[in-house]
Design a protein around this motif. Structure first.
Motif, PDB file in Angstrom:
ATOM      1  N   GLN A  88       0.802  -1.225   0.000  1.00 45.31           N
ATOM      2  CA  GLN A  88       0.000   0.000   0.000  1.00 45.31           C
ATOM      3  C   GLN A  88       0.837   1.278   0.000  1.00 45.31           C
ATOM      4  O   GLN A  88       0.526   2.218  -0.748  1.00 45.31           O
ATOM      5  N   PRO A  89       1.893   1.387   0.820  1.00 48.38           N
ATOM      6  CA  PRO A  89       2.698   2.611   0.725  1.00 48.38           C
ATOM      7  C   PRO A  89       3.311   2.815  -0.655  1.00 48.38           C
ATOM      8  O   PRO A  89       3.435   3.958  -1.121  1.00 48.38           O
ATOM      9  N   ILE A  90       3.690   1.727  -1.309  1.00 41.62           N
ATOM     10  CA  ILE A  90       4.235   1.843  -2.666  1.00 41.62           C
ATOM     11  C   ILE A  90       3.150   2.346  -3.609  1.00 41.62           C
ATOM     12  O   ILE A  90       3.384   3.200  -4.470  1.00 41.62           O
ATOM     13  N   GLY A  91       1.920   1.819  -3.439  1.00 44.58           N
ATOM     14  CA  GLY A  91       0.809   2.301  -4.254  1.00 44.58           C
ATOM     15  C   GLY A  91       0.520   3.768  -4.017  1.00 44.58           C
ATOM     16  O   GLY A  91       0.264   4.527  -4.960  1.00 44.58           O
ATOM     17  N   LEU A  94      -1.331  -8.803  -2.972  1.00 44.64           N
ATOM     18  CA  LEU A  94      -0.424  -7.683  -3.210  1.00 44.64           C
ATOM     19  C   LEU A  94      -0.992  -6.720  -4.243  1.00 44.64           C
ATOM     20  O   LEU A  94      -0.899  -5.497  -4.081  1.00 44.64           O
ATOM     21  N   THR A  95      -1.581  -7.249  -5.320  1.00 43.79           N
ATOM     22  CA  THR A  95      -2.167  -6.365  -6.331  1.00 43.79           C
ATOM     23  C   THR A  95      -3.361  -5.604  -5.766  1.00 43.79           C
ATOM     24  O   THR A  95      -3.564  -4.425  -6.071  1.00 43.79           O
ATOM     25  N   ILE A  96      -4.147  -6.285  -4.941  1.00 49.34           N
ATOM     26  CA  ILE A  96      -5.289  -5.621  -4.306  1.00 49.34           C
ATOM     27  C   ILE A  96      -4.806  -4.503  -3.385  1.00 49.34           C
ATOM     28  O   ILE A  96      -5.343  -3.383  -3.386  1.00 49.34           O
ATOM     29  N   ALA A  97      -3.778  -4.802  -2.584  1.00 48.20           N
ATOM     30  CA  ALA A  97      -3.248  -3.801  -1.657  1.00 48.20           C
ATOM     31  C   ALA A  97      -2.613  -2.629  -2.399  1.00 48.20           C
ATOM     32  O   ALA A  97      -2.764  -1.470  -2.000  1.00 48.20           O
ATOM     33  N   PHE A  98      -1.894  -2.917  -3.475  1.00 47.55           N
ATOM     34  CA  PHE A  98      -1.240  -1.857  -4.250  1.00 47.55           C
ATOM     35  C   PHE A  98      -2.263  -0.859  -4.782  1.00 47.55           C
ATOM     36  O   PHE A  98      -2.015   0.349  -4.818  1.00 47.55           O
ATOM     37  N   SER A 124      -2.434   9.477 -10.805  1.00 45.85           N
ATOM     38  CA  SER A 124      -3.326   8.486 -11.409  1.00 45.85           C
ATOM     39  C   SER A 124      -3.996   7.663 -10.316  1.00 45.85           C
ATOM     40  O   SER A 124      -3.319   7.080  -9.469  1.00 45.85           O
ATOM     41  N   ARG A 125      -5.301   7.610 -10.361  1.00 48.14           N
ATOM     42  CA  ARG A 125      -6.019   6.803  -9.371  1.00 48.14           C
ATOM     43  C   ARG A 125      -6.944   5.800 -10.058  1.00 48.14           C
ATOM     44  O   ARG A 125      -6.838   4.598  -9.824  1.00 48.14           O
ATOM     45  N   LYS A 126      -7.820   6.291 -10.907  1.00 49.18           N
ATOM     46  CA  LYS A 126      -8.747   5.392 -11.582  1.00 49.18           C
ATOM     47  C   LYS A 126      -8.015   4.403 -12.488  1.00 49.18           C
ATOM     48  O   LYS A 126      -8.244   3.191 -12.427  1.00 49.18           O
ATOM     49  N   ARG A 127      -7.132   4.909 -13.342  1.00 49.96           N
ATOM     50  CA  ARG A 127      -6.402   4.041 -14.262  1.00 49.96           C
ATOM     51  C   ARG A 127      -5.539   3.034 -13.497  1.00 49.96           C
ATOM     52  O   ARG A 127      -5.446   1.859 -13.850  1.00 49.96           O
ATOM     53  N   MET A 128      -4.908   3.500 -12.428  1.00 45.50           N
ATOM     54  CA  MET A 128      -4.060   2.624 -11.629  1.00 45.50           C
ATOM     55  C   MET A 128      -4.867   1.490 -10.998  1.00 45.50           C
ATOM     56  O   MET A 128      -4.447   0.328 -10.977  1.00 45.50           O
ATOM     57  N   LEU A 129      -6.050   1.819 -10.481  1.00 46.17           N
ATOM     58  CA  LEU A 129      -6.909   0.801  -9.880  1.00 46.17           C
ATOM     59  C   LEU A 129      -7.283  -0.266 -10.905  1.00 46.17           C
ATOM     60  O   LEU A 129      -7.131  -1.464 -10.657  1.00 46.17           O
ATOM     61  N   ILE A 130      -7.775   0.162 -12.047  1.00 48.68           N
ATOM     62  CA  ILE A 130      -8.278  -0.785 -13.037  1.00 48.68           C
ATOM     63  C   ILE A 130      -7.163  -1.677 -13.561  1.00 48.68           C
ATOM     64  O   ILE A 130      -7.335  -2.890 -13.712  1.00 48.68           O
ATOM     65  N   ARG A 131      -5.993  -1.095 -13.820  1.00 53.16           N
ATOM     66  CA  ARG A 131      -4.917  -1.875 -14.431  1.00 53.16           C
ATOM     67  C   ARG A 131      -4.241  -2.840 -13.463  1.00 53.16           C
ATOM     68  O   ARG A 131      -3.766  -3.895 -13.882  1.00 53.16           O
TER      69      ARG A 131
END
Length: 482
Positions: free
Chosen positions: A84-87, A141-145, A96-103
Motif C-alpha cells: 500500500q505505501p508503494i501504491g 499484493l495487487t489488491i493492496a497496491f 493516477s487513481r482510476k487508471r491505476m486501480l483498473i490496471r
C-alpha cells in the motif's frame, strides 16, 4: 424489442467515464458514480468474503495444511498491505487513481482462476501448497497496491457531510447481495465437498472480482494535482507517523487487530472442526445472520455519525467495546450449539457494523485531503501487521495445544477455543488506548457518558431527541438543518 434497449443500456452503464477536475464534477455525475460504487461493492463483498472465509480454509485443509499453515494463510492479506505505501507513492507521483486501480487490480482477481486448479492437477504436498500460497499472496499484493488509489479517489467523490450515510448505505446493500450469494454458494459446497467444487467456487470468485473492477470504468475520475517536486517514499511514510491526530488510530488498530486475530484467524477452522458446522450453516450464520444485522443497523449507524457531534469517534468507541466483549462467548460455545452461535453472531454484527463504518469516517476525517492515499496506506500496513502477527501467533499456539481438551467453568479449553480467551484479554487491554483517539477540541468521553445517563427514560422529549439523531439530515439549499 427490449433486447436492443437492454444492450444499449448495458453499454452505456459500462462506458468509460473520463477524469475531471473537482469543480467540473456535476451533481448528476456524482450521484451516478456513487450508485455504481455501491453496485461494484455488492460484487466486491462476495469476492472478498469468498476468498477469505471458510471455503479457502477448507480447500487448503483438504490439501493437508496444518493449523500453523492456516494461520499463515489468514495472515497473507495483512502481510500484503506492505504494497500500500508503494501504491500511495505512485498516486502521489503520477496523480493516477482510476487508471491505476483498473490496471493493477484485475490480475489479482483473475489469478483465482488458476489457484484452485493447482491442487487438482498436482500432488498434495507442501511444495504445491507453497506455490498456491504464493499466488494468493500475489492476488493480495495487487489488491493492496491499488487500495490507496481507490480510497483517495472515492473519498473525493463522497461529499463530506454525507460520509456516514453513504458508507452505511453501501454496506447495507452489499450485505443484502452478499447474504443471498453466500447462502447459495454455501449450499453448493455442502458439508464435505469434493475438490472439484472448490475449483468451480473459486473460478466464480475470480469472475465476480473482475466484474467488480470493470464497473469502475463507468465511475467518474477526479484529477489531483501533481507537485513539481513529488515527495520521496520516506517522506510519505513518515508523514502519518508524525501526525499526532492520526497516530493514535494506528496504534489502537494495531493493538486491537493483533488481539482479535489471535482467535479470529482460526475462526473458520473452529467453526468447521470444533463446532462442527457445514459450509451452508457457516454461510447462514457468518454471512446471512451477520449480514442481516449489518443491513438493519448500517443506515442508522451512518445517520448517527452524520447527525451527532463527533459521531464517528463515539460510534467507533461503541463498536470497539462490543466487538471486544463478543470474543468471550466463543470460548464457551459447545459443539452444534446453534442458538449460542446465532446470539454471538448477532452481537458481533451490531459491533462490527458500527466499528467499520465509523473507522472509515475517522480515517477520512483525520487525514488531510492531499495525503489520504498515504494515510490510508500506512494505516493499512501497521494495522495489517497487527492482524498478521495475531493470526500467525494464533496458529502457532493452536498447533502447540493439539490434543488438549478439558473444561474450566463455562469454558471449553480446546486448542481453538482457548485462543478466544487469550484474544478477549488482549482486546480489553487494547480498549485502554481508545481515549487517545480525539481531536484537540474533542469533548472528554465522560461528558457524553454523563449526558447519556442524564436522559430521562420517562420523558417523551428523550425519544424525540433520539429519533432525530437516527433520521436523515434535513437539507436546505445544500446546508444541513439541525
Amino acid at each position: 424489442m427490449p433486447f436492443p434497449h437492454l444492450l444499449r443500456d448495458l453499454k452505456e452503464f459500462f462506458r468509460y467515464r473520463p477524469s475531471v477536475l473537482p469543480g467540473e464534477l456535476t451533481p448528476a455525475d456524482r450521484q451516478d458514480s456513487l450508485r455504481k460504487l455501491i453496485m461494484a461493492w455488492c460484487l466486491g463483498t462476495v469476492f472478498f468474503e469468498g476468498i477469505s472465509g471458510a471455503p479457502l480454509v477448507g480447500m487448503f485443509r483438504s490439501l493437508g495444511a496444518t493449523p500453523f499453515w492456516i494461520g499463515l494463510l489468514v495472515a497473507i492479506p495483512s502481510l500484503a498491505t506492505l504494497a500500500q505505501p508503494i501504491g500511495s507513492y505512485f498516486v502521489a507521483r503520477t496523480g493516477s487513481r482510476k487508471r491505476m486501480l483498473i490496471r493493477t487490480a484485475i490480475p489479482g482477481r483473475l489469478i483465482w482462476l488458476v489457484i484452485p486448479t493447482l491442487g487438482f492437477f498436482f500432488p498434495h504436498n507442501y511444495f504445491v501448497i507453497g506455490v498456491m500460497f504464493t499466488l494468493v499472496l500475489f492476488s493480495r499484493l495487487t489488491i493492496a497496491f491499488a487500495s490507496p488509489a481507490w480510497f483517495s479517489w472515492v473519498s473525493d467523490l463522497v461529499p463530506e457531510d454525507e460520509r456516514g450515510t453513504f458508507w452505511g448505505s453501501r454496506q447495507m446493500w452489499a450485505r443484502i447481495f452478499g447474504i443471498a450469494a453466500a447462502i447459495t454458494l454455501g449450499w453448493f459446497l455442502g458439508k464435505e465437498p469434493p475438490y472439484y467444487k472448490f475449483i468451480v467456487y473459486f473460478c466464480l470468485m475470480g469472475f465476480i472480482g473482475w466484474l467488480e473492477i470493470f464497473i469502475h470504468r463507468g465511475v467518474m475520475g477526479i484529477r489531483i494535482p501533481v507537485p513539481e517536486q513529488p515527495p520521496t517514499l520516506a517522506a510519505l511514510v513518515l508523514r502519518p507517523l508524525r501526525d499526532r491526530r492520526f497516530l493514535p488510530i494506528i496504534v489502537f488498530t494495531f493493538s486491537i487487530n493483533f488481539a482479535t486475530q489471535i482467535g479470529g484467524g482460526m475462526f473458520s477452522l473452529m467453526m468447521l472442526e470444533e463446532i462442527k458446522l457445514s459450509y451452508l450453516e457457516i454461510s447462514v450464520f457468518q454471512v446471512g445472520i451477520l449480514g442481516l444485522v449489518t443491513v438493519l443497523s448500517s443506515r442508522y449507524v451512518g445517520r448517527v455519525i452524520d447527525n451527532l457531534r463527533e459521531g464517528a469517534r463515539l460510534v467507533f468507541y461503541f463498536g470497539a467495546l462490543v466487538t471486544s466483549l463478543q470474543a468471550l462467548p466463543w470460548a464457551a460455545i459447545p459443539e452444534r450449539a446453534i442458538l449460542p452461535v446465532a446470539g454471538t453472531v448477532i452481537l458481533g454484527g451490531v459491533g462490527w457494523a458500527a466499528y467499520h463504518i465509523a473507522l472509515t469516517g475517522l480515517l477520512m476525517g483525520y487525514s488531510p485531503r492531499d495525503a489520504r492515499a498515504t494515510y490510508s496506506a500506512m494505516y493499512a500496513v501497521i494495522s495489517g501487521f497487527g492482524s498478521a502477527f495475531g493470526s500467525v501467533l494464533g496458529g502457532t499456539i493452536a498447533e502447540a495445544l493439539q490434543g488438549m481438551s478439558y473444561t474450566w467453568g463455562p469454558f471449553i479449553l480446546t486448542p481453538l477455543r482457548t485462543l478466544y480467551l487469550i484474544s478477549f484479554s488482549g482486546r480489553i487491554l487494547a480498549l485502554l488506548l481508545l481515549p487517545l483517539i480525539r481531536e484537540p477540541a474533542s469533548v472528554p468521553l465522560g461528558v457524553y457518558v454523563r449526558q447519556l445517563l442524564s436522559m430521562n427514560p420517562f420523558d417523551r422529549d428523550t425519544y424525540v431527541y433520539i429519533k432525530r439523531k437516527f433520521s436523515p439530515p434535513v437539507r436546505n439549499n445544500g446546508s444541513e438543518q439541525e
